[in-house]
Design a protein around this motif. Structure first.
Motif, PDB file in Angstrom:
ATOM      1  N   ARG A   1     146.712  56.957  90.466  1.00 38.24           N
ATOM      2  CA  ARG A   1     148.174  56.980  90.352  1.00 38.24           C
ATOM      3  C   ARG A   1     148.720  55.569  90.142  1.00 38.24           C
ATOM      4  O   ARG A   1     149.602  55.346  89.322  1.00 38.24           O
ATOM      5  CB  ARG A   1     148.804  57.625  91.582  1.00 38.24           C
ATOM      6  CG  ARG A   1     148.727  59.123  91.599  1.00 38.24           C
ATOM      7  CD  ARG A   1     149.576  59.737  92.705  1.00 38.24           C
ATOM      8  NE  ARG A   1     149.232  59.269  94.044  1.00 38.24           N
ATOM      9  CZ  ARG A   1     148.249  59.793  94.789  1.00 38.24           C
ATOM     10  NH1 ARG A   1     147.536  60.787  94.325  1.00 38.24           N
ATOM     11  NH2 ARG A   1     148.003  59.319  95.983  1.00 38.24           N
ATOM     12  N   ARG A   2     148.171  54.605  90.885  1.00 37.70           N
ATOM     13  CA  ARG A   2     148.608  53.218  90.739  1.00 37.70           C
ATOM     14  C   ARG A   2     148.280  52.700  89.335  1.00 37.70           C
ATOM     15  O   ARG A   2     149.111  52.098  88.674  1.00 37.70           O
ATOM     16  CB  ARG A   2     147.936  52.342  91.788  1.00 37.70           C
ATOM     17  CG  ARG A   2     148.473  50.905  91.770  1.00 37.70           C
ATOM     18  CD  ARG A   2     147.559  49.940  92.407  1.00 37.70           C
ATOM     19  NE  ARG A   2     146.368  49.916  91.543  1.00 37.70           N
ATOM     20  CZ  ARG A   2     145.278  49.259  91.813  1.00 37.70           C
ATOM     21  NH1 ARG A   2     145.179  48.598  92.921  1.00 37.70           N
ATOM     22  NH2 ARG A   2     144.258  49.274  90.997  1.00 37.70           N
ATOM     23  N   ASP A   3     147.063  52.950  88.884  1.00 34.72           N
ATOM     24  CA  ASP A   3     146.649  52.498  87.551  1.00 34.72           C
ATOM     25  C   ASP A   3     147.504  53.152  86.467  1.00 34.72           C
ATOM     26  O   ASP A   3     147.894  52.494  85.502  1.00 34.72           O
ATOM     27  CB  ASP A   3     145.173  52.809  87.301  1.00 34.72           C
ATOM     28  CG  ASP A   3     144.243  51.964  88.144  1.00 34.72           C
ATOM     29  OD1 ASP A   3     144.717  50.957  88.731  1.00 34.72           O
ATOM     30  OD2 ASP A   3     143.058  52.306  88.226  1.00 34.72           O
ATOM     31  N   LEU A   4     147.789  54.437  86.630  1.00 31.89           N
ATOM     32  CA  LEU A   4     148.614  55.143  85.650  1.00 31.89           C
ATOM     33  C   LEU A   4     150.006  54.535  85.596  1.00 31.89           C
ATOM     34  O   LEU A   4     150.559  54.316  84.512  1.00 31.89           O
ATOM     35  CB  LEU A   4     148.697  56.637  85.991  1.00 31.89           C
ATOM     36  CG  LEU A   4     149.572  57.474  85.069  1.00 31.89           C
ATOM     37  CD1 LEU A   4     149.002  57.474  83.655  1.00 31.89           C
ATOM     38  CD2 LEU A   4     149.689  58.886  85.592  1.00 31.89           C
TER      39      LEU A   4
ATOM     40  N   ASP B   1     153.889  51.509  82.573  1.00 35.51           N
ATOM     41  CA  ASP B   1     154.918  50.467  82.583  1.00 35.51           C
ATOM     42  C   ASP B   1     154.839  49.574  81.350  1.00 35.51           C
ATOM     43  O   ASP B   1     155.749  48.791  81.096  1.00 35.51           O
ATOM     44  CB  ASP B   1     154.814  49.609  83.854  1.00 35.51           C
ATOM     45  CG  ASP B   1     155.405  50.299  85.065  1.00 35.51           C
ATOM     46  OD1 ASP B   1     156.128  51.300  84.890  1.00 35.51           O
ATOM     47  OD2 ASP B   1     155.140  49.840  86.194  1.00 35.51           O
ATOM     48  N   THR B   2     153.775  49.687  80.565  1.00 42.86           N
ATOM     49  CA  THR B   2     153.626  48.850  79.367  1.00 42.86           C
ATOM     50  C   THR B   2     154.330  49.447  78.148  1.00 42.86           C
ATOM     51  O   THR B   2     154.357  48.814  77.106  1.00 42.86           O
ATOM     52  CB  THR B   2     152.141  48.601  79.025  1.00 42.86           C
ATOM     53  OG1 THR B   2     151.518  49.835  78.674  1.00 42.86           O
ATOM     54  CG2 THR B   2     151.402  47.960  80.194  1.00 42.86           C
ATOM     55  N   VAL B   3     154.847  50.659  78.273  1.00 42.09           N
ATOM     56  CA  VAL B   3     155.619  51.276  77.192  1.00 42.09           C
ATOM     57  C   VAL B   3     157.055  51.442  77.694  1.00 42.09           C
ATOM     58  O   VAL B   3     157.310  51.371  78.891  1.00 42.09           O
ATOM     59  CB  VAL B   3     155.026  52.650  76.755  1.00 42.09           C
ATOM     60  CG1 VAL B   3     153.650  52.477  76.158  1.00 42.09           C
ATOM     61  CG2 VAL B   3     154.997  53.639  77.898  1.00 42.09           C
ATOM     62  N   PRO B   4     158.010  51.683  76.806  1.00 39.22           N
ATOM     63  CA  PRO B   4     159.394  51.886  77.264  1.00 39.22           C
ATOM     64  C   PRO B   4     159.473  52.973  78.339  1.00 39.22           C
ATOM     65  O   PRO B   4     158.695  53.936  78.319  1.00 39.22           O
ATOM     66  CB  PRO B   4     160.134  52.300  75.987  1.00 39.22           C
ATOM     67  CG  PRO B   4     159.337  51.675  74.879  1.00 39.22           C
ATOM     68  CD  PRO B   4     157.906  51.731  75.350  1.00 39.22           C
TER      69      PRO B   4
ATOM     70  N   GLY C   1     157.266  56.368  78.719  1.00 39.49           N
ATOM     71  CA  GLY C   1     156.317  56.503  79.832  1.00 39.49           C
ATOM     72  C   GLY C   1     156.591  57.755  80.647  1.00 39.49           C
ATOM     73  O   GLY C   1     155.665  58.462  81.045  1.00 39.49           O
ATOM     74  N   ASP C   2     157.870  58.039  80.889  1.00 37.85           N
ATOM     75  CA  ASP C   2     158.214  59.247  81.640  1.00 37.85           C
ATOM     76  C   ASP C   2     157.857  60.509  80.864  1.00 37.85           C
ATOM     77  O   ASP C   2     157.346  61.477  81.429  1.00 37.85           O
ATOM     78  CB  ASP C   2     159.706  59.250  82.000  1.00 37.85           C
ATOM     79  CG  ASP C   2     160.043  60.413  82.917  1.00 37.85           C
ATOM     80  OD1 ASP C   2     159.469  60.482  84.031  1.00 37.85           O
ATOM     81  OD2 ASP C   2     160.852  61.271  82.508  1.00 37.85           O
ATOM     82  N   LEU C   3     158.100  60.506  79.557  1.00 35.71           N
ATOM     83  CA  LEU C   3     157.732  61.670  78.731  1.00 35.71           C
ATOM     84  C   LEU C   3     156.222  61.900  78.754  1.00 35.71           C
ATOM     85  O   LEU C   3     155.759  63.035  78.890  1.00 35.71           O
ATOM     86  CB  LEU C   3     158.208  61.471  77.282  1.00 35.71           C
ATOM     87  CG  LEU C   3     159.709  61.585  77.040  1.00 35.71           C
ATOM     88  CD1 LEU C   3     160.068  61.060  75.650  1.00 35.71           C
ATOM     89  CD2 LEU C   3     160.172  63.017  77.217  1.00 35.71           C
ATOM     90  N   ILE C   4     155.461  60.821  78.641  1.00 34.14           N
ATOM     91  CA  ILE C   4     153.995  60.941  78.683  1.00 34.14           C
ATOM     92  C   ILE C   4     153.550  61.483  80.035  1.00 34.14           C
ATOM     93  O   ILE C   4     152.732  62.390  80.120  1.00 34.14           O
ATOM     94  CB  ILE C   4     153.330  59.587  78.375  1.00 34.14           C
ATOM     95  CG1 ILE C   4     153.565  59.192  76.914  1.00 34.14           C
ATOM     96  CG2 ILE C   4     151.834  59.633  78.680  1.00 34.14           C
ATOM     97  CD1 ILE C   4     153.156  57.766  76.565  1.00 34.14           C
ATOM     98  N   ARG C   5     154.096  60.919  81.111  1.00 31.12           N
ATOM     99  CA  ARG C   5     153.718  61.371  82.456  1.00 31.12           C
ATOM    100  C   ARG C   5     154.061  62.843  82.657  1.00 31.12           C
ATOM    101  O   ARG C   5     153.237  63.630  83.132  1.00 31.12           O
ATOM    102  CB  ARG C   5     154.409  60.530  83.525  1.00 31.12           C
ATOM    103  CG  ARG C   5     153.973  60.907  84.951  1.00 31.12           C
ATOM    104  CD  ARG C   5     154.753  60.173  86.020  1.00 31.12           C
ATOM    105  NE  ARG C   5     156.187  60.239  85.877  1.00 31.12           N
ATOM    106  CZ  ARG C   5     156.926  61.311  86.155  1.00 31.12           C
ATOM    107  NH1 ARG C   5     156.372  62.411  86.589  1.00 31.12           N
ATOM    108  NH2 ARG C   5     158.236  61.287  86.010  1.00 31.12           N
TER     109      ARG C   5
ATOM    110  N   PHE D   1     144.733  49.368  74.990  1.00 31.32           N
ATOM    111  CA  PHE D   1     143.642  49.438  75.933  1.00 31.32           C
ATOM    112  C   PHE D   1     142.292  49.721  75.283  1.00 31.32           C
ATOM    113  O   PHE D   1     141.268  49.713  75.941  1.00 31.32           O
ATOM    114  CB  PHE D   1     143.948  50.471  77.025  1.00 31.32           C
ATOM    115  CG  PHE D   1     145.076  50.022  77.901  1.00 31.32           C
ATOM    116  CD1 PHE D   1     144.870  49.054  78.862  1.00 31.32           C
ATOM    117  CD2 PHE D   1     146.346  50.538  77.733  1.00 31.32           C
ATOM    118  CE1 PHE D   1     145.908  48.617  79.654  1.00 31.32           C
ATOM    119  CE2 PHE D   1     147.392  50.103  78.532  1.00 31.32           C
ATOM    120  CZ  PHE D   1     147.177  49.136  79.494  1.00 31.32           C
ATOM    121  N   ALA D   2     142.281  49.960  73.986  1.00 29.65           N
ATOM    122  CA  ALA D   2     141.007  50.157  73.293  1.00 29.65           C
ATOM    123  C   ALA D   2     140.620  48.898  72.526  1.00 29.65           C
ATOM    124  O   ALA D   2     139.732  48.912  71.710  1.00 29.65           O
ATOM    125  CB  ALA D   2     141.105  51.349  72.335  1.00 29.65           C
TER     126      ALA D   2
END
Length: 183
Positions: free
Chosen positions: A121-124, A129-132, A136-140, A178-179
């Motif tokens: 959860r922390r890593d996610l 936080d690296t995207v708007p 980020g909320d939509l992805i989550r 990240f890739a």
């Protein structure tokens, strides 16, 4: 709390083998082979199904060489899952193939590790936080919480198409970041 019988058996064999019981160690490796074959087979595409046995052997070798790193206070199957997962990821990287099976399929075999959940959860949160913030909320909401794109879009007052585009662009940006892609 009720303990899973597979966890109980495998953990008992691992503890006995760490204490020097060779018979328990042979039984542990045999049991692990029976559990790991379907684990890897489910995750491999048909084109790579023949690699399952190689992954089983690589994982058994890793269990053997890293067995002293097992923390006796933690669930054994959680440790085993980490070892197997790393071997699978290494295989995917070597073969340049994409993961296609949801991680939820691990549930019947592997114990739940609460510490790993907190770290994940922390890593996610750090990654998102690296995207708007809206992206980020939509992805989550769609990829982690299981909401539909329509539901997530409604929360932000967006059209479903706009939400899909935002999610796609956000995931693409995360993949590039990240890739090892261009930044």
């Amino acid at each position: 709390m009720q303990t899973d019988p597979t966890e109980t058996r495998l953990r008992g064999l691992m503890l006995a083998s760490l204490d020097g019981d060779a018979v328990a160690y042979r039984a542990l490796l045999a049991d692990l082979g029976r559990h790991l074959r379907p684990y890897f087979t489910r995750r491999l595409t048909p084109a790579f199904a023949s690699h399952a046995e190689d992954l089983v052997q690589e994982t058994l070798l890793a269990v053997h060489t890293r067995r002293m790193t097992y923390d006796r206070k933690r669930p054994f199957t959680a440790w085993l899952h980490a070892v197997a997962h790393h071997k699978f990821v290494d295989h995917v990287r070597r073969q340049s193939i994409r993961l296609t099976v949801p991680l939820e399929d691990d549930a019947p075999i592997f114990a739940h590790d609460e510490g790993a959940d907190a770290l994940a959860r922390r890593d996610l949160a750090i990654v998102l936080d690296t995207v708007p913030a809206r992206t980020g909320d939509l992805i989550r909401r769609t990829r982690v919480d299981g909401a539909s794109v329509a539901e997530a879009a409604a929360v932000h007052g967006m059209t479903e198409t706009a939400a899909k585009v935002s999610i796609h662009r956000g995931l693409k940006a995360l993949a590039m970041r990240f890739a090892g892609g261009p930044r």
